[in-house]
Design an enzyme around this catalytic site. Structure first.
Site, mmCIF file in Angstrom:
data_model
loop_
_atom_site.group_PDB
_atom_site.id
_atom_site.type_symbol
_atom_site.label_atom_id
_atom_site.label_comp_id
_atom_site.label_asym_id
_atom_site.label_seq_id
_atom_site.Cartn_x
_atom_site.Cartn_y
_atom_site.Cartn_z
ATOM 1 N N GLY A 203 22.994 -4.648 -19.059
ATOM 2 C CA GLY A 203 21.809 -4.280 -18.307
ATOM 3 C C GLY A 203 21.920 -4.689 -16.853
ATOM 4 N N PRO A 205 20.918 -6.415 -13.155
ATOM 5 C CA PRO A 205 20.470 -7.787 -12.864
ATOM 6 C C PRO A 205 18.955 -7.907 -12.944
ATOM 7 C CG PRO A 205 22.093 -7.055 -11.251
ATOM 8 C CD PRO A 205 21.744 -5.856 -12.073
ATOM 9 N N GLY A 206 18.491 -9.003 -13.519
ATOM 10 C CA GLY A 206 17.069 -9.272 -13.595
ATOM 11 C C GLY A 206 16.347 -8.620 -14.739
ATOM 12 N N LYS A 209 18.503 -10.550 -19.650
ATOM 13 C CA LYS A 209 19.575 -10.854 -20.598
ATOM 14 C C LYS A 209 19.642 -12.351 -20.896
ATOM 15 C CE LYS A 209 22.654 -8.985 -17.916
ATOM 16 N NZ LYS A 209 21.740 -8.524 -16.845
ATOM 17 N N THR A 210 19.643 -13.171 -19.860
ATOM 18 C CA THR A 210 19.691 -14.613 -20.080
ATOM 19 C C THR A 210 18.417 -15.114 -20.755
ATOM 20 O OG1 THR A 210 21.080 -14.812 -18.100
ATOM 21 C CG2 THR A 210 20.096 -16.828 -18.948
ATOM 22 N N HIS A 425 5.775 11.030 13.864
ATOM 23 C CA HIS A 425 6.870 11.109 12.898
ATOM 24 C C HIS A 425 6.349 10.936 11.468
ATOM 25 C CE1 HIS A 425 11.238 10.527 11.918
ATOM 26 N NE2 HIS A 425 10.700 9.948 10.869
ATOM 27 N N GLU A 426 5.557 9.898 11.234
ATOM 28 C CA GLU A 426 5.046 9.641 9.884
ATOM 29 C C GLU A 426 4.038 10.698 9.453
ATOM 30 O OE1 GLU A 426 6.549 7.553 8.127
ATOM 31 O OE2 GLU A 426 7.663 6.638 9.782
ATOM 32 N N ASP A 501 16.766 9.279 7.849
ATOM 33 C CA ASP A 501 16.402 10.543 7.210
ATOM 34 C C ASP A 501 17.596 11.491 7.167
ATOM 35 O OD1 ASP A 501 13.812 9.592 6.987
ATOM 36 O OD2 ASP A 501 13.217 10.407 8.929
#
Length: 660
Positions: A203, A205-206, A209-210, A425-426, A501
């Site tokens: 899987g 990271p994070g 599993k541990t 722009h946004e 972009d």
């Protein structure tokens, strides 16, 4: 200290004087000086005849006494020893100096012979003790290089059970079966079932599993040993293999037992990957691990659990049945799993009444378990910073924005020209993204600097996506290019703010042509293949061209055609909605952040595209699921839709002129 003691012992043998470690050494005095001191009177206090010597003491504050040492020693003349002693005794009696005789006996002889030997032995023992203590306390493992150092859970570490693990129900079920076998082995043996010898947790990271391994340790009730894959690796040849043997031998002595190896790719990397044919230390360690897991000596009663986020680099012999019989995929959780994880991590935390765990779960698609735990902690820190007694919903919203885009850059001061250009722009991103049917609905438009971006448009998926169509990818390209198109429509010029972009749309278009077979001209073919690294035993990210120069030219033309077609579509939409563009720009300039409800009110008279556009929702209509977005993954940057993460909205990292 030991060196000084040895020096005194050798000096005693060389000078034939008694060794005095805890008292003063007698002062040597000549016979004539001694006789003169006795005749003078008031100097010598007492003495003892010992063989051919007279050992005496001076009176306190006598002229011959040395401060701190009032003892002296006189060698009697050897030529007429008897006559000298008789004359000396008469003189001592006359001057009233007390004396006595002490002849050497058997006891003194034994002490004289055995004493130095005992002293030398004690000094050597002290030196050995100090050397061993220094070797152990100084971290020197010279005596224990071949011993493994597996750690076992102790009482000081809080136990974790399967109730503390959420969002990975399938993985929990596979591991609970192993725990149940260890507790009720007869139930399985009656059916002829054999428990897997090894379980490999795979899987990103994070993903937990541990944490699952810790839950196994808390639930199994059998000896549990955990060690990291890097603990086997040493600079000395043969140490890793010796530690593997020692680890499994320790586990066999305590069986049934569980052994957990974290980050097993440190020793399980594919053999033969290096150039030159060297059989290095890592390969010897891997060979010993393969033998211990499934060799001539069956390792019954010992179950190996390993975890890695790089299964692609593991050796095939390690992954075959009989060694790792079961592979458990621990993936990023879905919305239901995220809700369960958030419920686990909010236990015991003071939450306000407005906190909605369902809403937070919808806002965090693609978040792993570790990211969700960090999100809860960030919200608690923000609440504590504001001196709150409970964590409210605004703290969670701020924590999501912080984890997604970075901290807010309040210290960054932008001029009005830069702020307006960023707003234009946004606004272009937001308008085109909202009007195109295959783009995710816009949630928020802001020009507040966060992280490396001066502004951002956040698009929110209504559901988790695992695949994308050609129309969806082309709409993504149009939305990404709309910021550059808006600047060109308003200012008649462009700046460096659209660099990210352009990079993203180029990767998407090239992936459509070369990987997904979405080009009508080239057909359903895949062009280019990955190169593998001989040193790493994995794909290095390079690409090998398996097509001709003519096909390469067609690929470039197709990529350019996709981008230019969608760029023209974005410019057409903005030209038809120029009044909306100016209205949204003014609203963003005034409020700095525009939410979805206000943004929909600004789009009421927008012109909907005829080629698959959607009518904007009215403000009173129910708002779509308020999910948040995180930064694009590497696969999304290449145009590959992530199976767990949503589509991010365009951001605008502004660069200074001349910076690539």
């Amino acid at each position: 200290m030991a060196i000084i003691a040895l020096f005194l012992v050798f000096k005693s043998f060389a000078t034939q004087k008694p060794l005095a470690l805890f008292g003063p050494v007698p002062k040597d005095v000549t016979y004539s000086q001694f006789v003169q001191d006795v005749e003078q009177g008031g100097i010598v206090a007492e003495g003892t005849f010992r063989k051919d010597k007279f050992i005496g003491k001076y009176l306190k504050n006598a002229p011959g006494a040395v401060k701190g040492n009032d003892a002296f020693e006189v060698a009697l003349p050897p030529d007429s020893q008897g006559q000298s002693r008789a004359d000396l005794t008469r003189l001592l009696n006359e001057k009233k100096v007390a004396y006595k005789y002490a002849e050497t006996g058997v006891q003194d002889a034994l002490l004289g012979a055995v004493g130095p030997i005992l002293l030398i032995g004690s000094v050597l023992g002290l030196m050995w003790f100090l050397m061993m203590r220094q070797a152990q306390s100084g971290g020197n493992q010279a005596m224990n290089f071949g011993r493994a150092k597996p750690r076992r859970p102790n009482e000081n570490v809080p136990k974790v059970s399967f109730d503390d693990v959420a969002g990975v129900e399938e993985a929990k079920q596979d591991l609970q079966e192993i725990v149940d076998f260890l507790k009720n082995a007869k139930k399985y043996q009656a059916l002829g079932a054999k428990i897997p010898k090894g379980v490999l947790l795979l899987g990103p990271p994070g993903s937990g599993k541990t944490l699952l391994a810790r839950a196994i340790a808390g639930e199994a009730g059998v000896p549990f040993f955990h060690i990291s894959g890097s603990d086997f690796v040493e600079m000395f040849v043969g140490v890793g293999a010796s530690r593997v043997r020692d680890l499994f031998e320790t586990a066999r002595q305590n069986r049934p037992a569980l052994v957990f190896i974290d980050e097993i790719d440190a020793v399980g990397r594919q053999r033969g990957a290096g150039w030159g044919g060297g059989h290095d230390e890592r390969e010897q360690t891997l060979n010993q691990l393969l033998v211990e897991m499934d060799g001539f000596d069956p390792n019954s009663g010992v179950i190996l659990v390993a975890a890695t986020n790089r299964p692609d680099v593991l050796d095939p012999a390690l992954l075959r049945p009989g060694r790792f019989d079961r592979r458990v995929v621990v993936d990023a959780p879905d919305q239901t799993g995220r809700k369960a994880i958030l419920s686990v991590h909010t236990r015991g935390k003071p939450l306000a009444d407005d906190v909605n765990i369902d809403s937070i779960a919808r806002r965090t698609p693609g978040f792993s378990g570790a990211e969700l735990a960090n999100l809860i902690n960030e919200a608690a820190l923000l609440a504590a910073r504001k001196d709150k007694t409970r964590i409210d919903m605004s703290d969670f919203e701020s924590a999501v924005d912080r984890q997604m885009m970075g901290p807010e850059r309040k210290s960054r001061i932008m001029s009005e020209v830069v702020r307006r250009r960023t707003a234009v722009h946004e606004a272009g991103h937001a308008i085109v993204g909202e009007l195109l049917a295959n783009c995710d609905p816009v949630h928020k438009v802001t020009i507040l600097p966060r992280g490396m971006a001066l502004g951002v448009t956040i698009s929110l998926p209504t559901e988790e996506r695992y695949n994308r169509t050609k129309a969806e990818m082309e709409d993504r390209i149009s939305m990404a290019l709309a910021g550059r198109a808006a600047e060109l429509a308003v200012y008649g010029d462009m700046d460096t703010g659209a660099v990210s972009d352009l990079e993203r749309v180029t990767d998407i278009a090239r992936a459509m042509v070369c990987e997904y077979g979405m080009s009508e001209r080239l057909g359903p073919l895949r062009f280019g293949k990955r190169n593998g690294s001989g040193f790493l035993g994995r794909e290095s990210g390079g690409e090998e061209r398996d097509y001709s120069e003519e096909v390469a030219q067609i690929i470039d033309e197709e990529v350019r055609g996709i981008i230019e077609r969608n760029y023209a579509r974005a410019m057409e939409i903005l030209a038809e909605n120029n009044h909306v563009l100016l209205r949204v720009t003014e609203a963003v300039m005034e409020r700095e952040t525009v939410g979805r409800e206000e943004f929909l009110a600004l789009l009421q008279d927008a012109v909907v595209p005829t080629n698959g556009g959607r009518v904007p929702q009215k403000p009173e209509d129910p708002e779509p699921p308020n999910t948040q977005v995180i930064a694009p993954s590497e696969s999304e940057a290449e145009g590959v839709p992530s199976p767990t993460r949503p589509e991010p909205g365009p951001t605008r990292p502004r660069l200074e002129p001349g910076i690539a």
